[in-house]
Design a protein around this motif. Sequence first.
Motif, mmCIF file in Angstrom:
data_model
loop_
_atom_site.group_PDB
_atom_site.id
_atom_site.type_symbol
_atom_site.label_atom_id
_atom_site.label_comp_id
_atom_site.label_asym_id
_atom_site.label_seq_id
_atom_site.Cartn_x
_atom_site.Cartn_y
_atom_site.Cartn_z
ATOM 1 N N VAL A 102 0.860 -1.187 0.000
ATOM 2 C CA VAL A 102 0.000 0.000 0.000
ATOM 3 C C VAL A 102 0.896 1.237 0.000
ATOM 4 O O VAL A 102 1.828 1.344 0.809
ATOM 5 C CB VAL A 102 -0.920 0.002 1.240
ATOM 6 C CG1 VAL A 102 -1.700 1.311 1.326
ATOM 7 C CG2 VAL A 102 -1.868 -1.183 1.194
ATOM 8 N N GLU A 103 0.633 2.147 -0.894
ATOM 9 C CA GLU A 103 1.421 3.370 -0.969
ATOM 10 C C GLU A 103 0.867 4.419 -0.001
ATOM 11 O O GLU A 103 -0.324 4.434 0.309
ATOM 12 C CB GLU A 103 1.407 3.916 -2.399
ATOM 13 C CG GLU A 103 2.077 2.977 -3.404
ATOM 14 C CD GLU A 103 2.128 3.568 -4.806
ATOM 15 O OE1 GLU A 103 1.463 4.613 -5.027
ATOM 16 O OE2 GLU A 103 2.828 3.005 -5.660
ATOM 17 N N TYR A 104 1.747 5.266 0.454
ATOM 18 C CA TYR A 104 1.336 6.348 1.345
ATOM 19 C C TYR A 104 2.023 7.645 0.926
ATOM 20 O O TYR A 104 3.065 7.639 0.272
ATOM 21 C CB TYR A 104 1.701 6.027 2.796
ATOM 22 C CG TYR A 104 3.193 5.962 3.074
ATOM 23 C CD1 TYR A 104 3.929 7.128 3.322
ATOM 24 C CD2 TYR A 104 3.869 4.749 3.090
ATOM 25 C CE1 TYR A 104 5.291 7.077 3.564
ATOM 26 C CE2 TYR A 104 5.240 4.687 3.336
ATOM 27 C CZ TYR A 104 5.947 5.854 3.568
ATOM 28 O OH TYR A 104 7.295 5.807 3.797
ATOM 29 N N ASP A 105 1.418 8.747 1.313
ATOM 30 C CA ASP A 105 2.052 10.053 1.168
ATOM 31 C C ASP A 105 2.610 10.522 2.501
ATOM 32 O O ASP A 105 3.650 11.181 2.549
ATOM 33 C CB ASP A 105 1.041 11.073 0.622
ATOM 34 C CG ASP A 105 0.610 10.740 -0.794
ATOM 35 O OD1 ASP A 105 1.403 10.995 -1.718
ATOM 36 O OD2 ASP A 105 -0.502 10.197 -0.959
ATOM 37 N N TYR A 106 1.893 10.163 3.572
ATOM 38 C CA TYR A 106 2.354 10.453 4.933
ATOM 39 C C TYR A 106 2.145 9.197 5.780
ATOM 40 O O TYR A 106 1.060 8.612 5.773
ATOM 41 C CB TYR A 106 1.590 11.627 5.540
ATOM 42 C CG TYR A 106 1.706 12.888 4.731
ATOM 43 C CD1 TYR A 106 2.798 13.737 4.878
ATOM 44 C CD2 TYR A 106 0.723 13.222 3.795
ATOM 45 C CE1 TYR A 106 2.912 14.891 4.114
ATOM 46 C CE2 TYR A 106 0.824 14.366 3.031
ATOM 47 C CZ TYR A 106 1.929 15.207 3.188
ATOM 48 O OH TYR A 106 2.045 16.343 2.420
ATOM 49 N N LEU A 107 3.184 8.798 6.474
ATOM 50 C CA LEU A 107 3.128 7.605 7.316
ATOM 51 C C LEU A 107 3.394 8.002 8.764
ATOM 52 O O LEU A 107 4.360 8.720 9.050
ATOM 53 C CB LEU A 107 4.179 6.585 6.871
ATOM 54 C CG LEU A 107 4.350 5.329 7.723
ATOM 55 C CD1 LEU A 107 3.100 4.461 7.658
ATOM 56 C CD2 LEU A 107 5.578 4.533 7.270
ATOM 57 N N VAL A 108 2.518 7.532 9.660
ATOM 58 C CA VAL A 108 2.710 7.780 11.086
ATOM 59 C C VAL A 108 2.794 6.434 11.798
ATOM 60 O O VAL A 108 1.877 5.607 11.689
ATOM 61 C CB VAL A 108 1.557 8.605 11.683
ATOM 62 C CG1 VAL A 108 1.852 8.904 13.165
ATOM 63 C CG2 VAL A 108 1.354 9.897 10.913
ATOM 64 N N LEU A 109 3.883 6.224 12.516
ATOM 65 C CA LEU A 109 4.066 4.988 13.272
ATOM 66 C C LEU A 109 3.749 5.245 14.740
ATOM 67 O O LEU A 109 4.413 6.037 15.408
ATOM 68 C CB LEU A 109 5.506 4.492 13.117
ATOM 69 C CG LEU A 109 5.917 4.135 11.685
ATOM 70 C CD1 LEU A 109 7.387 3.753 11.627
ATOM 71 C CD2 LEU A 109 5.048 3.010 11.134
ATOM 72 N N ALA A 110 2.710 4.564 15.218
ATOM 73 C CA ALA A 110 2.299 4.650 16.618
ATOM 74 C C ALA A 110 2.130 3.223 17.131
ATOM 75 O O ALA A 110 1.080 2.837 17.631
ATOM 76 C CB ALA A 110 0.992 5.440 16.742
ATOM 77 N N THR A 111 3.196 2.451 16.978
ATOM 78 C CA THR A 111 3.140 1.011 17.209
ATOM 79 C C THR A 111 3.434 0.610 18.651
ATOM 80 O O THR A 111 3.329 -0.564 18.997
ATOM 81 C CB THR A 111 4.133 0.300 16.269
ATOM 82 O OG1 THR A 111 5.397 0.989 16.298
ATOM 83 C CG2 THR A 111 3.619 0.330 14.839
#
Length: 381
Positions: A102-111
């Motif tokens: 899946v492509e993204y423009d903005y990725l936020v990692l809150a894992t």
Amino acid sequence: MTEHVLVVGGGTGGTVLANDLADRLEAELDAGDVHLSLVNDDTDHVYKPVWLYVPFGKREPDDGRRPLSELIDDRIDLHIDRVTGIDTEARQVRFRDRSRPVEYDYLVLATGSTLAPDEIPGLVDGGHNYYSESGATALRDDLLSFTEGRIVLSVIGIPHMCPAAPLEFAFMTDDWFRERGLREDVELTFTSPIERVHGNLQVAEWARPRMDDRDITVETGFDAAAVDPDDETIQSADGTTIDYDLLVSIPPHRGIDLVEESGLGDRGWVDVDKRTLEAEAADNVYAMGDTAATGAPNAGSVAHYQAGVVGQRIASEVRGRPPTATYDGKTLCFIETGMNAASFVEFDYENPPSPVAPSEKIHWAKLAYNEAYWLTARGLL
């Protein structure tokens, strides 16, 4: 062209952020200019602070669970799946249940954080913890039947979730046994791998006299290295050994392996600018909460405040404006000092904490917040 904002992790930070973005980008979402996704590997959202009360029979694990689908805005595309790969150069994320990335423009990692008790030999079989749902339940079963002997509370992993929780557990355990008339038969020992009882100097200086007054034995500089479940001993790296009848540990913590595999940081923590929360090793990637190596505590309030910053920054970027929002390290924390009293601290990067005098009023304020938390997750508080 539709821009895709992908949030990974449905804990406090990810849920609050997704709802924040759904509100900020309402017009863009409705117009189809922005697609907002939230991915989590569990159908439920878990409020972990509830686990502190489970061993004492004060709460049930289910009190800390709600279906994630009930907490998020309808404009958020929710996927229950597990991330298996992150390619920050191609701006793609791979998932367990999808054949294509899946492509993204903005990725936020809150894992968030995961427990790694297996890093300490013998800890899996020899110790309890209240940092997981199953651990809190198992500890409750043994604690309720405990009437005499030594309880050792050993802080092993640093950093760890909710930095005040070990102090809270020590104070609550002391008070709980006093209320039951068993404290004279129960010895409480608290160990810390550093030379004070808490990572923050001001909190440590506030807590230590209270532990001494309550006859809680403190062993600082105890860097736990191994547990012997048969002999019921815990040993430090320098060879010091402590006997126990019941061991309660704060095990080592780490993030998800994909962070390190993607070159974003070590042990699952993303190296970020501590004020903008932007990843240092990749563009258009943010990290927040426990996942972000900012030096701020691994606390829910931190993730909450950071969500507002990341939400503002992404909304500005989507609209072609320079992002200006920054995180100042703001942290709020209640600290239970017994079964019916609590303290409170507020601090940031520049201003150290100064715990207030414990009171029953603050204790009830903490319990009230725990009930109101679900409104916070929905973005209503």
